[in-house]
Every structure is written in C-alpha cells, then in structure tokens.
Design an enzyme around this catalytic site. Sequence first.
Site, PDB file in Angstrom:
ATOM      1  N   ASP A 140       0.838  -1.192   0.000  1.00  6.21           N
ATOM      2  CA  ASP A 140       0.000   0.000   0.000  1.00  6.21           C
ATOM      3  C   ASP A 140       0.877   1.247   0.000  1.00  6.21           C
ATOM      4  O   ASP A 140       1.884   1.321   0.708  1.00  6.21           O
ATOM      5  CB  ASP A 140      -0.906   0.000   1.231  1.00  6.21           C
ATOM      6  CG  ASP A 140      -1.779   1.237   1.294  1.00  6.21           C
ATOM      7  OD1 ASP A 140      -2.593   1.412   0.374  1.00  6.21           O
ATOM      8  OD2 ASP A 140      -1.614   2.025   2.246  1.00  6.21           O
ATOM      9  N   HIS A 173       4.795   4.217  -3.233  1.00  9.32           N
ATOM     10  CA  HIS A 173       5.597   5.366  -3.634  1.00  9.32           C
ATOM     11  C   HIS A 173       6.007   6.236  -2.446  1.00  9.32           C
ATOM     12  O   HIS A 173       6.933   7.038  -2.565  1.00  9.32           O
ATOM     13  CB  HIS A 173       4.816   6.213  -4.637  1.00  9.32           C
ATOM     14  CG  HIS A 173       3.397   6.439  -4.230  1.00  9.32           C
ATOM     15  ND1 HIS A 173       2.409   5.540  -4.547  1.00  9.32           N
ATOM     16  CD2 HIS A 173       2.817   7.415  -3.508  1.00  9.32           C
ATOM     17  CE1 HIS A 173       1.265   5.970  -4.047  1.00  9.32           C
ATOM     18  NE2 HIS A 173       1.487   7.104  -3.412  1.00  9.32           N
ATOM     19  N   ASP A 229     -10.333   1.751  -4.138  1.00  6.12           N
ATOM     20  CA  ASP A 229     -10.325   3.105  -3.594  1.00  6.12           C
ATOM     21  C   ASP A 229     -10.617   4.148  -4.666  1.00  6.12           C
ATOM     22  O   ASP A 229     -10.243   5.308  -4.541  1.00  6.12           O
ATOM     23  CB  ASP A 229      -8.985   3.406  -2.912  1.00  6.12           C
ATOM     24  CG  ASP A 229      -7.786   3.055  -3.781  1.00  6.12           C
ATOM     25  OD1 ASP A 229      -8.001   2.645  -4.937  1.00  6.12           O
ATOM     26  OD2 ASP A 229      -6.650   3.184  -3.303  1.00  6.12           O
TER      27      ASP A 229
END
Length: 1107
Positions: A360, A363, A461
């Site tokens: 999750d 980045h 999401d």
Amino acid sequence: MPSHRETRLLHLNEMEKLDKTLFRLEQGFELQFRLGPTLQGKHVTVCTNYPASGEVFDRHKFRTLSWHNPTGKEDDSDKYCKLDLQISGSYQYYFSLGNEKSGGGYIVVDPILRVGADNHVLPLDCVTLQTFLAKCLGPFHEWENRLKVAKETGYNMIHFTPLQKLGMSRSCYSLADQLEVNPEFSSHNKKCTWSDIGALVEKMKNEWNMLCITDVVYNHTGKIGTKSDPNQHLQIVQDPDYRRFGCTVDMNIALATFIPHRYFTYPFKDLTVEEEQSMMHQPDKACYFMAHNGWVMGDDPLRNFAEPGSNVYLRRELICWGDSVKLRYGSKPEDCPYLWAHMKKYTEITAKHFHGVRLDNCHSTPIHVAEYMLDAARKLQADLFVVAELFTGNEELDNIFVNSLGITSLIREAMTAYNSHEEGRLVYRFGGEPVGSFVQPRLRPLMPAIAHALFMDITHDNECPIQHRSAYDALPSAMIVSMACCATGSTKGYDELVPHQVYVDQVDEDIVAVTRHCPNTHQSVVAVSRTAFRDPKTSFYSKEVPEMCIPGKIEEVVFEARTIERSTSPYKKDERFINGLPNFTVELREHIQIKESKIIKQAGTAIKGPNEFVQEIEFENLTPGSVIVFRIASKLTLADLNQVLYRCESEEQEDGGGCYNIPNWSPLKYAGLQGLMSVMADIRPKNDLGHPFCDNLRSGDWMIDYVSNRLISRAGACAEVGKWLKAMFVYLKKIPRYLIPCYFDAILVGAYTTLLDVGWHQMSRNIILAFGGTLRHGLIPNLLGQGTHARYNCRDAVWWWLQCIQDYCFNILAGVDRETGFVFGGNRFNCGTWMDKMGESDRAHNKGIPATPRDGSAVEIVGLCKSAVRWLLDLSRKNEYPFNGVTIKKYGREETITYDEWNRKIQGHFERLFFVSENPADQNEKHPNLVHKRGIYKDSYGASSPWCDYQLRPNFTIAMVVAPELFTPERAWKALRIAEEKLLGPLGMKTLDPDDMVYCGIYDNALDNDNYNVARGFNYHQGPEWLWPIGYFLRAKLYFSKLIGPEIYAKTVVMIKNVLSRHYVHLERSSWKGLPELTNENGQYCPFSCETQAWSIGVILEVLYDL
C-alpha cells in the site's frame, strides 16, 4: 545445458549503469553475462548478490562469478559467466575493471504461482483477481460462502484489504494493531485467529485453485496514543507575531478565510497554539506530538517528505490523512529497534498465511524499509507475489521501486481512461505482447521490459464507474480489460453493478477491437466492445456502426453479450448489505454461428471458394454496453504466401514490378511483407524514428499504397489480402503523420503473423506428390523450368524425393551394382549430383566440362538408397506395402531382387569399400597410392578418375544421417573429427579438403582468366563453404556422440550450439532474414552466393529438431 533451456544474454559495456532499467526473467532461465565491445580484452570481474546454490539470500553479500569459455580458449568474444535462476526476487549485479566499479544494474526474477492439490502452475498473465473489503465480509464463519462466489465466477485470486484491527476511523488502511486480527471477524462463541484465516487460505488454494493476497501498510499506522522518539521529535519555532520574511500575517483573518488541515496529532485535550508550543519544548510531552501521513502532489517519491530538509509540513503541501500517523524508521533497524521488530513480525505473519502482498502507498514507503521487510517475507514465502500501486508518473522511477523491491506486478487502472481510445491504448501498453510479436529463440539477448501489469477495471479506492460513466459501460470495459494479456482484476461490487463507491484497434469513438493470437495453436480471437462512457439514456450514440474487415474465416462467435435494462423496481440502497442495480442484466449467448447472432450479420465474404479468408462484418445491434468475440481461421497456399511475404527484385521484375526503393537509403530486399519486417526489426528495438524508412512513411502514402496495391494487382487470395490491408490503411491515413510509422508497424506485424497460420504438413504432402508427377524413366528433374523445360540431369534427385517421403508422412537410368547393391552412374562428362558445376570458360578451356562429375557410386546416393530400401523392407514386412522387391529385365529375362537381399548387400559392402583404412596394408584398398587422408570415408566408389574417390568432402555425413547403420561408431567418430578439423567453417562446410591440390575457397563467377580450376566459377564445389551440408555434419555428430558416451555427447551438444549461435547472429543481422547458399573460405561474404536459400535454413531447423 538442457536443450529446452531459456537463456538470456546480457552484454556488459563500460560505465553502463542500468539501475533504472528493468530486466525481468523467469525461474529456470539461465542468464549469461557477456562482454560488450567496450570491455573486450580487459580484466573484468562480475559480482552479484544472487545466492550461490545452497546459500540464503543476503542483500548485502556479493560474490564473484567465474568465467566460462565454451571453446576452451581465452576468447573474450564468447566467454560468459552465468546465473542459474531458481529463486524469485530482486538481485543486483555490478562489474569492475580492476578494483573500480564500472557499471551494474538489477534483475527481477518472477515468482512461480501454484494452485491445486497437485501444485500446478498459475501463469502470471492468467491471474484474475478480485478485491474484497475485508471489513465488509462479516463474521469469519460466513466468509466461505461469500468468497465462493468469486471462485464460481472465474476469479483465481482474492485480494483482502487489511485484516488487522482498525483505528478509530475504521478506514481499511488505518491500522490500530498490525499484529491483531480485526475483532469484528470473531463471533460471540468463536474468536477469529490468524491460524483460522491461514487454514481457509490453504483450503482455497488446494480445493478451489485460488490464491490469496493481502495488504501490508508500512509508512503509517492508525491514530492512537503512541508516542514518538523523544530525541527526534519535530520542533517548530514560531514567531510570536507570525512574521515571515519580514511580512506580518493577521492570523485571525487567515483562520477565518482558510480551514486548515491539522497536520499533527497528540493524545491530549484540544490545546491552544500557545499551549502546544509550550508542550513541544518539554521532552516528556513533545514525544507525544506526531505527524499525520498523506500525499504530496508532484513530490519526489524517493525523498521522505518528513525527513530534515523537507518543507512539506511547513509549507502545508501535504494532502493530509487525518486518521494516520507517519512512522519514522530512521535509516537502519538500530535507529528504532522496536518499530523495525514490530513491523517485521507483522510482515512474517502476513507471509506465513498468504501467497502474496500488496504494498500500500508504495511510492511513499521508504525503499530501504520495504527491502528489509520483503526480504523477511521471502524467507517464509519464496514465491511471494508482490503487487504495488505506484503513482510516480515516470517509468524510470517505477523501475527503481520494481528493481529494488522485486515487485511482480504494478497495478494499472482502466478507470484512468477518459475515453475508449485511451482505454484501448492502456490495453496495448500494459496488456502483454501485441498480436504478431516475434517468436523468439531460446537463446537471445536480454531486453529491457516494462513492469508486469495487474490491469484492473476498477480498484477499491476509486470512484464508482457507474457514477463516473454509466451502467452500460461495465460489460464492455470488463471485456476490454479481460482481453489484455496480463494479470487482470476487479473489485467486489463492480460485477454486481453497485452504483456507489464501495471503497487495440480503435474502430470509432466508442468501439474498441482487440485481437489475440496464440503462437502455439495458431488460433486467433477478435473481441469487439462498444463502450458506454456516457449514459445512453442521456447521450447520443449513432446507430451507424462502421463495418469491420476480419482477416480469416470466422469459425464461430465464441460469445456475444448485451447489457439490457429490464422492468423492475428502482435501485434502493440497502443499509445492511452492499447491493447492486436490479434493473440491469446481461443477455449472453455462447458458441453460435454468425447467422445465429443477434448483434451482427455477415455482409459478405471477400472471395468465394477454398481461398476465402477475409470477411466483412456489418453490425446490426451492437448497442452501447455490448461485446462480441470471434474465433478466426485463416488459410493461404504456400504460393500465396510467397507472393505476400517474399519475392525478390528479379522475381518482381518478371511481373513488371520491383521492390520498393526507400529514398536516401536502399531498396527493400523483398517486395512482400518480409522486406518491410526486416527493416522494422532493426528500427523497432532502437525506436529509430529518424530512419529514412520512417521519414518516408511520415512524408506521404507511397509505401502504404505500394504494400496494398501490389497485392491487389494479383488475382485470388493475394488480392484479398491487399484489399484487407487497404481497408486498414484507410484508418491509418487519418491519424497524425508522426504516428504513422508506429501504427503501420502494428498493422503489418499483426498481418505478418496471421499469414503464417498455414497447414504446412498438408502442403508438404502436395509438393511431394507434385514432384512425383514429374517422374520420367526413374528420374526426378533437377529443375522444373516453369513446368515446360524440366531438366532430367541428376541421379540423386529421386533418392532425395524418396527420403522426403520417409520424413514426411525403380527402373533407373543409373544402374545398381549386383554385387554391392550400390547405385552407380554417370561418367566424367556429366555431373549428376548436387555438385553440378559445368565449366563455362572458353579462355580457360573448361567450357562443357563438369568440375565435379562424381561418377561411380556417390556416397550420399548410396546412403539415400540404403535408407529407401530399408524403409520399403520395413513396410513390406508390416504388410503396408504390396511389394517385397524390385523386378528388372536383364538379357531379356525378368529377375526379382528382394528388398531384404538389396539391403544386406549394401550393408555388407559399404564400410569395406568406402572406409579408407588407417592401415596402409589394407587389402581392400584398390589404389593405396592415391590415399592422402586415412580414417575418412571416400566421396565416391568406382569413379572413372579414381583419385576423385579419395577426395575429402562433406557428402559422407549425409549418408551418416539417413543410413547410420552403415557406419561403425568408432570409425564414424574419427571421420567426423577429421571433417571438423578440415572442412568446418563459421557457417558452412568446405566442399573440398584444403589440402587437396585443386582446392580454392573463393568463388568468383565473373572471373574469366586462364586458370582452368577457377575460371568462371569452376571451383563452385571445390572449396567454397556451402551451408546445407553443415546440417548433416552436425546431425551426424549428434547421433554418433550418443553412441560413444555421455561425456562426448554433452561436449558435442555444446559444440553444436556454439556453431548454431553463428547462424543465429547471421539471421539477426541479415535483412533477408535467411541463411546464404554459401560463403567463401573461412566464412567470408561471397557476392555470387544467393543471399537466402531454403535448404540452408531447412537443415538448421532439422538440427534444432534433433537437439
């Protein structure tokens, strides 16, 4: 090395740092590091952290690889060091000159996913994943029935959002305790444990053939009463007058104007700004002030925005997640031992019970932290499936994360497409290799890759697609995603048409067609989807749908489906359960013929009869939200394929045409598609858009029209291919000129591969029968002469023809010696074998004289005869052939020679009469004074010029392959060793021993001088290195090495592969994409050689088959 081994070559070049280049490999591959041109002749050391056999991976432990020299010589051009890749993960390599590092990079080895009780492989491209919001699954004892729906609808992987105890916000990714199962999964009489979840995951793997993954969240935790490190807390020194750079801010106006996000949290009652500042200077209080995590638009993902030197918090650039607290790891475990240990245990629990993880917010996760955690996970789950979301917006940055962490698949989202054209582009970009990709050899260079995609129609999401587009779009967009040749996924609720957030052919504006071709089965499917990005109720969709040209015969409609609205009560959101739209359904029909389709009608076939292969389809009812899938067959004759794919300049000129001439460059080698493909094969890997070929395409339609019009001018199936290409080029000409080279390439690659789908075996049979129809007086012609001027001037063609019959499914002018059984014939004034050069020079006085008469019993013809007789004897004994011998007339009387008798005669006399004994006193030798090489097999027996019998040529290797029973293995092996030493060249075999007095290895057919032996190419078969005999030499080596012993066999395989590697290099570099007829001595280019000949490549294919 096993013959089926996939091998990749990575050429190293000085100062070449490839940290941002992705190299993907599979387990079982061999990776060879070879020296590039800049490192030749230098002392190079290659090191890697890939563990040695039996060792455990340690990211920081590097070892030196040893060099292998396949030729046994210190030759930098072919030496290599290698890795046998058996463990998935990310591995680093570097190379040094002396003690100084010169370059390096990473390799990523994909995991092998296995399902079922038998642990069969689930390929990465076959993953179909569905995301479940774990917090919506309810008590654990109800999970199985809910999850089984995913199994029954075709998914083979489940992604669970975090299963841990959630924080106060109950967000899926705000975890209160990384080690505790969410208590909501427990029922009043049964507590849910990690063991319970692990048991269900294992059951799903073994019984349902499904794998399970879940998230790991490393960069933040839920907002709870945790304290931070008192020595590293954030201190803000605030100007009492709120001044900055000499300016004064009226905080009352500022606070009234803006509603600022709260960037920090603490477990105290609400405090004033003054109270907060006071407590932050008290060490026992300051440690409870913690920073929220969040997202920074356009920030450098390699930088930790909460580290010193970052002004993200001070400049209020953070899009704050108010339910989370950013975790501060430091640079190593010693900086915060508790946190590292806690998160490692969290990782190990996940790896123990699941087959993979989703990183999750990858980045924003510190790379060194993720490396440490994933290393721990892979110790427990060696084939860990790692997926991640990355929003760097930069492929090189993506590659840094993929390389460092060994990410298997990056999540890509179809919902990011703003229209159907963009959605089709995403399929092309991330959907695996496009239709028509080259069939690659097992030994080939390692090429940079893009990260493997997990292509999802919707992620959990993201905004609900029904709100963003329309309910009608769910089906066509799902179809488009499913046609991508990569891992695909969806989220629970998409299939059910839940109308709220639960968390490559562009035919026209709304229609996307995707073609997939299987290179193994040669079957193609075409999927056509009409998207509905806009609601059809409120937006206009044209009823006029463009016709489609489908190359090939449509065998069936695999399925067609339409999204339709039905009369029922309107949607009402259920407060207890997640429910979908009741008023929409899918009308589905499978495995039907075109005439049964409700979506299309067949407008007509492009050509009637057996060569039919193009169909034009008119859509009748392709409404928004509809999809249809065709299965395609395609048939062309070999003659058609030659017209479409090949034909050199001289062939085209016979029809009044020629090969296309590219300005400022050169003419194409072939007029057909192969001429274009050869050029593009060189341009494509380099992306050389400045090439004159690309300039010509951008400047005008001349080349485009040449390709289609050339074929349209011909009759039959070729013309129909041309019409199809012309129809495709109509769309091509409408796009911006700078895009034309790219799309021209895509169209031709697809057409090229589709056209190769031909019934080769049946056509081979027809060719053999056609040549059988030319049989006259026991001979097959050497040249057909367009069917009107056949030349019956060779003794060997009929025996080659019989050998072909053996491989694929006798009244003779030349005689058969009654004593030996050998076929014989010819005289010194004619040339009746493949070595058929007839002198042409008046000046040198060789005109009309055969250079190589090879009269008597030529060794390869004796071998071919033995092969045919043995075969017929075997058929006769099995009662599959009605004759047991041949009947001849001699002195007016008929006499029968049985195949058994003939076979035994040849077997009994061959070695005695053909082998040149190593014993000078051998009584079998008629002309011992002519022997100049011993331990070889004669090229002929009984020649009118006896010295010709003793010439060392490669023809005996043909007999070794077709009739190996004639040879004693030990003698055969010695003869092959001499042939290798004296005759083997880089690509071909010398046609005569270099020690022979008439040897000349340079063939020049234009040279006319006084030299009898070379004038006008008289030495055509007296030294130049022909390629086709090398196939028989290598096959003979392979056959007899097995009989000699396993060690010799292993060395022979290596030797053969080294020889074949030179053919591979030539094929790669040749714009003809073929192997030449011959080369001059030592592999030198011969301008008088045919650039590509069928038998040169054919014998190499036979070697590969034997291997």
